[in-house]
Design a protein around this motif. Structure first.
Motif, mmCIF file in Angstrom:
data_model
loop_
_atom_site.group_PDB
_atom_site.id
_atom_site.type_symbol
_atom_site.label_atom_id
_atom_site.label_comp_id
_atom_site.label_asym_id
_atom_site.label_seq_id
_atom_site.Cartn_x
_atom_site.Cartn_y
_atom_site.Cartn_z
ATOM 1 N N GLN A 159 74.901 27.916 20.699
ATOM 2 C CA GLN A 159 74.710 27.162 21.939
ATOM 3 C C GLN A 159 75.464 27.797 23.099
ATOM 4 O O GLN A 159 74.965 27.867 24.223
ATOM 5 N N ASP A 160 76.668 28.277 22.833
ATOM 6 C CA ASP A 160 77.457 28.928 23.874
ATOM 7 C C ASP A 160 77.054 30.383 24.045
ATOM 8 O O ASP A 160 76.974 30.895 25.170
ATOM 9 N N LYS A 163 73.985 31.190 26.199
ATOM 10 C CA LYS A 163 74.214 31.008 27.634
ATOM 11 C C LYS A 163 74.849 32.249 28.248
ATOM 12 O O LYS A 163 74.636 32.558 29.422
ATOM 13 N N ARG A 164 75.643 32.973 27.451
ATOM 14 C CA ARG A 164 76.370 34.129 27.963
ATOM 15 C C ARG A 164 75.618 35.449 27.790
ATOM 16 O O ARG A 164 75.823 36.376 28.581
#
Length: 271
Positions: A159-160, A163-164
């Motif tokens: 999930q993180d 995003k990156r």
């Protein structure tokens, strides 16, 4: 150990002869403990070591430092059986275990590979609509200095990460749509491979061969190319919908391979 063969208080700190694995079954007020040889519990859980080579003591404890063994009634109430070996195996499979620095490092690296494989399988380069090579994904994670937690599920960590990743590598979660053409004479040999990697939406038999509209998850793309090329010796055609026809080079770990098939037709073929 004392005369009864039970571990004495302080033995853990003295020699680190064993590791304590603890487990609290759902609904139970007790925390059960088993003692394994140092480093053996993780190998057992990973299937690298048999049960006979794992245990330091063949008992279930409620407080090993006091030598308090679990009562048969407590085992029956918590595990549904008072068979000690069966209870020990449940604790080994589900219990909490302390890891050495080497074990934690290995577990972290395993989780990192799982994350890389997840990205490779389910995400593509939006421009080429094909998976990013594994080496490119590895470099992106390094560049972003992504922290991998060995105890958190891949899906939660993604999930993180997703995003990156666009900061250094464009990605898009999607299925690959493609047109696969296989000579009629080779369909019998290729049927199993196609079923393994693809969902066939439509097929049409012509003099040239069987033309199939297929979809697949990005991570199955390289496997399909490799297996099809092995069976047909390059005698097939795979055109990714929306991707430019090209003969790319493989950048994945394991070496370089030409993605070009026989003949002069466009599109992606066997590696």
């Amino acid at each position: 150990q004392n005369q009864k063969g039970e571990p004495q208080a302080g033995a853990m700190s003295a020699k680190q002869e064993y590791t304590v694995v603890k487990y609290k079954p759902s609904g139970s007020k007790l925390v059960f403990e088993v003692l394994t040889k140092t480093g053996a519990a993780l190998k057992y859980r990973e299937g690298k070591l048999g049960y006979d080579n794992v245990m330091f003591a063949d008992d279930v404890f409620t407080h090993h430092q006091k030598g308090d063994k679990a009562k048969a009634s407590d085992l029956k109430g918590s595990f549904g059986t008072d068979d000690v070996t069966a209870c020990i195996k449940i604790i080994l499979e589900k219990g909490e275990m302390p890891l050495t620095s080497d074990e934690r490092r290995e577990k972290t690296e395993t989780k990192r590979r799982e994350i890389i494989n997840y990205i490779h399988k389910y995400y593509v380069d939006p421009k080429s609509k094909t998976p990013h090579p594994v080496t490119r994904i590895e470099n992106a994670l390094d560049q972003l200095k992504v922290h991998v937690d060995p105890d958190i599920a891949v899906e939660r960590q993604m999930q993180d990460i997703v995003k990156r990743l666009p900061e250094v590598m464009p990605i898009k979660k999607m299925e690959i749509e493609a047109v696969l053409v296989v000579p009629n004479a080779m369909m019998g040999q290729c049927g199993g491979v196609i079923a393994k990697y693809c969902h066939v939406h439509h097929e049409n038999y012509t003099a040239e061969g069987c033309r199939m509209d297929v979809t697949m998850v990005p991570g199955d793309y390289d496997g399909l190319l490799s297996d099809m090329n092995r069976i047909t010796k390059g005698g097939f055609q795979l055109d990714v919908v929306g991707a430019a026809a090209q003969g790319a080079t493989q950048e994945d770990a394991g070496g370089k391979g030409k993605r070009g098939g026989k003949g002069g037709r466009g599109g992606r073929r066997g590696k």
